[in-house]
Design a protein around this motif. Structure first.
Motif, PDB file in Angstrom:
ATOM      1  N   GLN A 168       4.548  -4.671  -3.285  1.00 29.11           N
ATOM      2  CA  GLN A 168       3.341  -4.631  -3.642  1.00 29.11           C
ATOM      3  C   GLN A 168       2.492  -5.999  -3.636  1.00 29.11           C
ATOM      4  O   GLN A 168       1.453  -6.063  -3.361  1.00 29.11           O
ATOM      5  N   HIS A 169       3.197  -7.018  -3.901  1.00 28.22           N
ATOM      6  CA  HIS A 169       2.586  -8.409  -4.062  1.00 28.22           C
ATOM      7  C   HIS A 169       3.379  -9.264  -3.641  1.00 28.22           C
ATOM      8  O   HIS A 169       4.905  -9.006  -3.700  1.00 28.22           O
ATOM      9  N   ALA A 187      -0.513  -7.207  -1.309  1.00 28.09           N
ATOM     10  CA  ALA A 187      -1.186  -7.846  -2.123  1.00 28.09           C
ATOM     11  C   ALA A 187      -0.887  -9.392  -1.759  1.00 28.09           C
ATOM     12  O   ALA A 187       0.218  -9.750  -1.311  1.00 28.09           O
ATOM     13  N   THR A 239      -2.193   0.912  -4.788  1.00 26.27           N
ATOM     14  CA  THR A 239      -2.525   0.757  -3.548  1.00 26.27           C
ATOM     15  C   THR A 239      -1.356   0.973  -2.698  1.00 26.27           C
ATOM     16  O   THR A 239      -1.141   1.510  -1.663  1.00 26.27           O
ATOM     17  N   GLU A 296      -3.376  -8.641  -8.631  1.00 29.36           N
ATOM     18  CA  GLU A 296      -4.800  -8.442  -8.568  1.00 29.36           C
ATOM     19  C   GLU A 296      -5.316  -8.620  -7.279  1.00 29.36           C
ATOM     20  O   GLU A 296      -6.592  -7.898  -6.966  1.00 29.36           O
ATOM     21  N   GLU A 297      -4.963  -9.279  -6.326  1.00 26.68           N
ATOM     22  CA  GLU A 297      -5.657  -9.480  -5.044  1.00 26.68           C
ATOM     23  C   GLU A 297      -5.092  -8.300  -4.129  1.00 26.68           C
ATOM     24  O   GLU A 297      -4.032  -7.937  -4.202  1.00 26.68           O
ATOM     25  N   GLU A 298      -6.052  -7.509  -3.569  1.00 32.98           N
ATOM     26  CA  GLU A 298      -5.903  -6.497  -2.673  1.00 32.98           C
ATOM     27  C   GLU A 298      -6.507  -6.944  -1.237  1.00 32.98           C
ATOM     28  O   GLU A 298      -7.323  -7.702  -0.969  1.00 32.98           O
TER      29      GLU A 298
END
Length: 320
Positions: free
Chosen positions: A215-216, A234, A272, A239-241
């Motif tokens: 995911q990140h 991310a 996401t 929080e960044e997409e």
């Protein structure tokens, strides 16, 4: 996609309020040799890994607490005046580093650090400058990406041992009377981390597939340690997409390479990752950055090491 640069600012009102909460004096009374007279140290940590590492080193000699509670995303945490008061009233304050807890420098500038020993657990670790997303678009225009220092060192069991060393040094500096206990506790815990490292090597070193989608970009140090390739949806902060164009490229890559699992995490929104899984027919599975473990889980024996073992089991679904 540039990393969001957050700077925490402590207002005069917050400082006045925290001063009021703290009262007129600090209770960290020491004897002439610099040892704390109270039976137990009061140690404040930031988020779960720092809490777990610290309590394993401190043993029975400290009351250890964490500011960031389970369910709160540590990247987004900002301390309240009450939190700031807890830090200043503590004997020791332990945090991962300025790249993770971006609010710490401002807070430390606003309090009397002569009364609290500050432990930057990653101080002796050379952080990697990493793009916010390791995935490279092929056959199309690349988005401009800003290099940022990756703070997620605790997810590498080898680097976790370095953080334990820093915490041990901090405790000994405040409480020399119990130096041998802290050293013994740290040695026992580092042995457990070494065993964990060996488990990862045994399971992952000879795998033919080395790529995983997460995911990140929290698992860069883990991937580097065990020769894996992290493909992050991310950036360094959840929080960044990615842009729609990059999502499309990721979808094509996942389908073309028959990647059957996309990993999400428990604290940040999995929307996401789940959307990408639905679009590609992949399964969505948990891969924890260990940024928040609930009290109920802790009561059942879930801790850093158990969660890392769960992560290894999850990775084995694609790294094989």
């Amino acid at each position: 996609m540039a990393r969001k640069n957050k700077t925490f600012k402590v207002s005069l009102g917050v400082m006045l309020l925290s001063a009021g909460l703290m009262g007129c004096s600090n209770d960290n009374v020491q004897d002439d040799s610099g040892n704390k007279k109270d039976e137990k140290l009061d140690i404040v940590t930031t988020f779960y890994p720092m809490y777990d590492f610290t309590r394993n080193v401190a043993g029975e000699h400290a009351n250890v607490s964490a500011l960031v509670q389970a369910g709160i995303e540590p990247h987004e945490f900002e301390p309240t005046a009450k939190d700031i008061a807890k830090i200043e009233d503590a004997d020791i304050f332990v945090y991962n580093g300025n790249e993770m807890e971006t609010w710490v420098p401002s807070v430390l500038n606003s309090i009397d650090t002569d009364k609290v020993t500050v432990v930057d657990a990653s101080k002796d670790i050379s952080l990697d400058a990493s793009p916010v997303n390791d995935f490279e678009i092929e056959g199309g225009e690349e988005e401009e990406e800003e290099s940022a220092l990756d703070p997620h060192v605790w997810l590498n069991p080898v680097l976790a041992q370095e953080e334990v060393n820093a915490i041990e040094q901090g405790l000994v500096s405040v409480d020399k009377n119990n130096k041998s206990d802290y050293q013994e506790n740290a040695a026992v815990y580092k042995d457990k981390l070494s065993d964990l490292d060996l488990e990862f090597h045994n399971a992952l070193d000879n795998a033919s597939n080395k790529e995983f989608v997460t995911q990140h970009a929290a698992f860069g140090y883990l991937a580097k340690e065990y020769g894996l390739t992290q493909i992050a949806i991310a950036g360094l902060s959840p929080e960044e997409e990615p842009s729609p164009a990059k999502l499309g490229q990721l979808q094509d890559y996942i389908e073309d390479n028959n990647i059957g699992v996309i990993y999400f995490e428990e604290v940040a929104s999995p929307k996401t990752a789940q959307t990408l899984a639905d679009a590609t027919g992949a399964k969505a599975e948990l891969l924890s950055p260990i940024e928040g473990i609930t009290k109920e889980e802790q009561d059942k024996g879930v801790d850093y090491i158990q969660t890392m073992k769960n992560n290894l089991d999850a990775l084995k679904q694609v790294i094989k």
